[in-house]
Design a protein around this motif. Structure first.
Motif, short mmCIF file in Angstrom:
data_model
loop_
_atom_site.label_atom_id
_atom_site.label_comp_id
_atom_site.label_asym_id
_atom_site.label_seq_id
_atom_site.Cartn_x
_atom_site.Cartn_y
_atom_site.Cartn_z
N SER A 73 -7.98 5.38 -4.69
CA SER A 73 -6.46 5.17 -4.46
C SER A 73 -6.69 3.35 -3.74
CB SER A 73 -5.87 6.17 -3.58
OG SER A 73 -6.40 6.17 -2.27
N ALA A 74 -7.34 3.38 -3.04
CA ALA A 74 -7.28 1.77 -2.44
C ALA A 74 -7.57 0.96 -3.39
CB ALA A 74 -8.50 1.59 -1.21
N CYS A 75 -8.33 1.23 -4.44
CA CYS A 75 -8.51 0.48 -5.66
C CYS A 75 -7.23 0.21 -6.29
CB CYS A 75 -9.80 0.71 -6.50
SG CYS A 75 -11.34 0.89 -5.76
N ALA A 76 -6.70 1.18 -6.73
CA ALA A 76 -5.21 1.16 -7.35
C ALA A 76 -4.31 0.12 -6.45
CB ALA A 76 -4.59 2.61 -7.51
N VAL A 77 -4.22 0.39 -4.89
CA VAL A 77 -3.52 -0.19 -4.36
C VAL A 77 -3.55 -1.92 -4.44
CG1 VAL A 77 -2.38 -0.82 -1.87
CG2 VAL A 77 -2.72 1.49 -2.83
N ALA A 78 -5.14 -2.33 -4.28
CA ALA A 78 -5.42 -3.35 -4.49
C ALA A 78 -5.03 -4.19 -5.65
CB ALA A 78 -6.85 -3.39 -3.99
N THR A 79 -5.27 -3.41 -6.84
CA THR A 79 -5.09 -3.99 -7.99
C THR A 79 -3.29 -4.19 -8.08
OG1 THR A 79 -6.97 -2.95 -9.10
CG2 THR A 79 -5.15 -3.69 -10.63
N GLY A 80 -2.64 -3.44 -7.65
CA GLY A 80 -1.41 -3.56 -7.81
C GLY A 80 -0.93 -4.53 -6.72
N ALA A 92 -1.21 8.01 1.89
CA ALA A 92 -0.78 6.75 2.15
C ALA A 92 -0.65 5.97 0.82
CB ALA A 92 -1.15 6.11 3.52
N GLU A 93 -2.14 5.46 0.60
CA GLU A 93 -2.37 4.70 -0.39
C GLU A 93 -1.96 5.25 -1.75
OE1 GLU A 93 -6.34 4.66 0.04
OE2 GLU A 93 -6.52 2.99 1.54
N CYS A 94 -1.87 6.43 -2.01
CA CYS A 94 -1.31 6.98 -3.39
C CYS A 94 0.26 6.75 -3.51
CB CYS A 94 -1.46 8.33 -3.55
SG CYS A 94 -3.24 8.79 -4.23
N THR A 95 0.91 7.00 -2.27
CA THR A 95 2.55 6.72 -2.16
C THR A 95 2.68 5.35 -2.46
OG1 THR A 95 2.41 8.73 -0.81
CG2 THR A 95 4.39 7.03 -0.76
N SER A 96 2.05 4.28 -1.76
CA SER A 96 2.15 3.07 -1.91
C SER A 96 1.92 2.60 -3.15
CB SER A 96 1.34 2.20 -0.97
OG SER A 96 1.55 0.76 -0.99
N ALA A 97 0.87 3.07 -3.96
CA ALA A 97 0.56 2.54 -5.31
C ALA A 97 1.76 2.98 -6.05
CB ALA A 97 -0.74 3.10 -5.68
N LEU A 98 2.21 4.16 -5.90
CA LEU A 98 3.36 4.72 -6.86
C LEU A 98 4.64 3.93 -6.72
CD1 LEU A 98 4.68 7.04 -8.58
CD2 LEU A 98 5.11 8.42 -6.66
N LEU A 99 5.06 3.62 -5.23
CA LEU A 99 6.17 2.71 -5.23
C LEU A 99 6.14 1.53 -5.74
CD1 LEU A 99 7.21 4.01 -1.59
CD2 LEU A 99 8.13 4.58 -4.02
N MET A 100 4.80 0.84 -5.81
CA MET A 100 4.82 -0.46 -6.13
C MET A 100 5.04 -0.41 -7.57
SD MET A 100 1.63 -2.63 -4.18
CE MET A 100 0.47 -1.44 -4.34
N ALA A 101 4.41 0.53 -8.44
CA ALA A 101 4.47 0.51 -9.83
C ALA A 101 5.86 0.77 -10.10
CB ALA A 101 3.53 1.83 -10.40
N LEU A 102 6.77 1.56 -9.41
CA LEU A 102 8.17 1.76 -9.65
C LEU A 102 8.97 0.42 -9.48
CD1 LEU A 102 8.60 5.29 -8.15
CD2 LEU A 102 8.46 4.65 -10.58
N ALA A 103 8.50 -0.36 -8.38
CA ALA A 103 9.32 -1.70 -7.99
C ALA A 103 9.13 -2.54 -9.07
CB ALA A 103 8.61 -1.97 -6.72
N VAL A 104 7.85 -2.72 -9.69
CA VAL A 104 7.39 -3.59 -10.86
C VAL A 104 8.23 -3.36 -12.02
CG1 VAL A 104 5.64 -4.81 -11.88
CG2 VAL A 104 5.47 -4.46 -9.47
N VAL A 105 7.90 -2.06 -12.43
CA VAL A 105 8.41 -1.77 -13.95
C VAL A 105 9.64 -0.86 -13.75
CG1 VAL A 105 6.05 -1.98 -14.81
CG2 VAL A 105 6.94 0.29 -14.01
N GLY A 106 9.95 -0.15 -12.91
CA GLY A 106 11.16 0.68 -12.82
C GLY A 106 12.48 0.17 -12.22
#
Length: 337
Positions: A187-194, A262-276
């Motif tokens: 999950s930290a890898c997903a957040v860092a990439t995001g 916390a990291e999964c939640t942050s990654a999900l919201l970043m994805a929604l913010a960028v593409v949604g």
């Protein structure tokens, strides 16, 4: 725009990318460091590589055009107001970047996660007000206020729900500490990439807009974008230790389960913010609020609410301070012209 102003804007865009790296991007692995899922040096090296990867991916999937840059940065009112004086847009960009960087350094010094995007949008609002284009920003002010409220609230609520679900799963003994530490690393890898994908858009757009204003074809300017990705990665390697300590240790005492949620939640919201949503939801806001939510799910006493209140105060002040600084600077420049 003169060559001198172009060089100034491009250099400041590189500095902004570097500061974003140690200010925002390194906090993506703060939870893995505090829970000892990864060693600090390993976590920062991993975050730097993934931020670089995310920024390079952004170069491929983001529609790098002048129209995109103007829309993303919200600079339509400023460009319209400075149409008769081409150098004025360059001066405005320099002042906006200086105000943003000043606030980045102040919040880093106090160990407070804050939004680079909100700081820049506040600065753009100040420049627009100084040029008499304030009314065009009224919808953006509402959007910015909504994002400041919506991002942290969603982060906290989703994190609470996710943590309670994980606690229920943990009672079945199907989930062990080793599983959680591995999941937290992923999950930290997903957040860092995001982070790399999201935070690179600001300096990319600045370079694209500055080159166009100076008369350079976009095709000849794309080679300037790759160093921005490198600058974000280099900034991440610096660590941003003050902010890492705040998110990973001062807000709550994190364990691997809390860090993962916390990291999964942050990654999900970043994805929604960028593409949604297409609204300026801050990754720093969502990560910090998700950490608070993960702590609150165990019990309100597990969260240091005075630290959280101080962070929220900085979030509210971010666009206000940069707006005032930039507006004052623009007034001085306009008086001298």
């Amino acid at each position: 725009m003169t060559i001198a102003l172009l060089v100034a804007v491009v250099l400041l865009a590189f500095v902004t990318a570097f500061c974003t790296g140690f200010h925002d991007a390194s906090s993506a692995v703060s939870t893995t460091i505090s829970t000892r899922s990864l060693r600090e040096s390993t976590a920062l090296n991993l975050a730097a590589v993934l931020n670089l990867l995310g920024a390079l991916i952004g170069m491929l999937i983001v529609p790098l055009s002048v129209g995109w840059a103007v829309s993303l940065l919200g600079l339509g009112p400023i460009i319209a107001a400075s149409a008769d004086t081409p150098d004025l847009i360059g001066i405005a960009l320099v002042l906006m970047l200086l105000a943003t960087l000043a606030w980045e350094i102040i919040t880093w010094w106090y160990g407070t996660p804050s939004s680079t995007w909100h700081a820049f949008l506040g600065a753009a609002l100040g420049a627009s007000a100084a040029l008499g284009a304030f009314e065009a920003w009224l919808p953006v002010i509402g959007l910015l206020a909504l994002a400041t409220l919506l991002g942290p609230l969603m982060g906290m609520l989703l994190s609470i729900a996710g943590m309670r679900g994980l606690l229920a799963l943990g009672r079945t003994e199907r989930l062990r500490v080793g599983h959680l530490r591995f999941a937290q690393t992923v999950s930290a890898c997903a957040v860092a990439t995001g982070h790399g994908l999201s935070d690179s858009r600001l300096p990319y757009a600045l370079v694209v807009l500055a080159c166009q204003a100076a008369g350079f074809p976009l095709a000849d300017s794309l080679w300037l974008l790759a160093p921005i990705a490198v600058a974000i990665a280099a900034g991440t390697l610096m660590g941003g230790h003050r902010i890492i300590r705040t998110i990973g240790r001062r807000l709550t005492s994190l364990n691997s389960a809390q860090g993962f949620v916390a990291e999964c939640t942050s990654a999900l919201l970043m994805a929604l913010a960028v593409v949604g949503f297409q609204v300026p939801i801050s990754s720093s806001h969502t990560l910090a609020s998700s950490v608070v939510g993960a702590g609150a799910a165990i019990g309100p006493r597990h969260v240091r609410w005075t630290v959280a209140a101080k962070i929220v105060g900085f979030w509210i002040a971010t666009p206000i301070v940069t707006c005032v600084i930039t507006a004052m600077g623009m007034r001085i420049v306009l008086g001298a012209l």
